[in-house]
Design a protein around this motif. Structure first.
Motif: not given
Length: 242
Positions: A5-6, A8-11, A13, A30
């Motif tokens: 989930l972390k 997922n928030k980082d643009e 990666n 998702d």
């Protein structure tokens, strides 16, 4: 899951490809999160149910060990006001030994695959492992090595008493692997298995059935350790939990 989930928030990666060393991007969508979650829980519960099946099989064959497990469950519930708490579950030390011995005899993954990171010469042999070479480690072979576990065909939870564990090399027990590549679901599996056993054994006693074999044959077509064919175990309702 928190880590995914972390991501997922980082643009931004990125990771380095193992073989080429090139930096590549990772798009955590998702759909990817849903797929990973399904894998964690589906495979996790598959391994747990298989292990519990083998464990109940051994308890049916070893009534004294079953009585010891039940006595420990009763003591734990009395101590925690008949409630199943996390601390109570973790206090079930004898049940932990029974689970460990089950996974010694029936490791869900009977062999591990690893890739060497450097050239390594095996001591006292002419064998050399080359860098990036794929290695298969026989978990089942190690767990049934008589030099490590005398009479390996005998179900004996005391093999996993603290003093016996301390006397063995850490690589002599590998149901969850070891090191960076170990199974991330280890703690999850241990807690869920104990909760299931508390619920089940406080209500039922397991006994051998007429068609229950004294030695399990494995299905060679399965990627995990799984019995060949099927057999039943008798569940006898307890009139009172004592």
């Amino acid at each position: 899951m928190d880590f995914i989930l972390k991501l997922n928030k980082d643009e931004h990666n990125t990771f380095k490809a193992k073989r080429t060393g090139e930096t590549q991007s990772l798009d955590v969508t998702d759909e990817m999160i849903a797929a990973q979650a399904y894998t964690f829980y589906a495979l996790g519960y598959k391994a747990i149910t298989t292990t519990l099946g083998f464990l109940l099989y051994q308890l049916a064959l070893n009534p004294v060990i079953q009585d010891n497990v039940v006595a420990e469950i009763k003591e734990m519930l009395e101590k925690h006001n008949e409630e199943i708490t996390l601390q109570g579950i973790l206090d079930l030390s004898y049940m932990g030994k029974v689970l460990d011995e089950t996974l010694r005899m029936y490791p869900v993954v009977p062999d591990l695959r690893r890739e060497s990171t450097k050239i390594y010469k095996i001591p006292n042999t002419n064998l050399t492992i080359e860098k990036d070479q794929c290695i298969r480690i026989s978990v089942l072979g190690i767990h049934y090595d008589e030099k490590i576990y005398p009479r390996p065909e005998v179900f004996d939870p005391e093999r996993f008493s603290p003093e016996n564990v301390e006397a063995r090399h850490e690589c002599s027990y590998l149901p969850f692997g070891l090191g960076p590549g170990h199974c991330i679901a280890k703690n999850f599996a241990q807690v869920v298995s104990r909760v299931c056993l508390v619920k089940l054994l406080s209500q039922f006693r397991v006994e051998p059935s007429k068609n229950m074999p004294r030695q399990v044959e494995y299905d060679p077509t399965c990627t995990v350790l799984y019995p060949k064919g099927s057999f039943s175990i008798n569940f006898v309702k307890r009139e009172a939990f004592c």
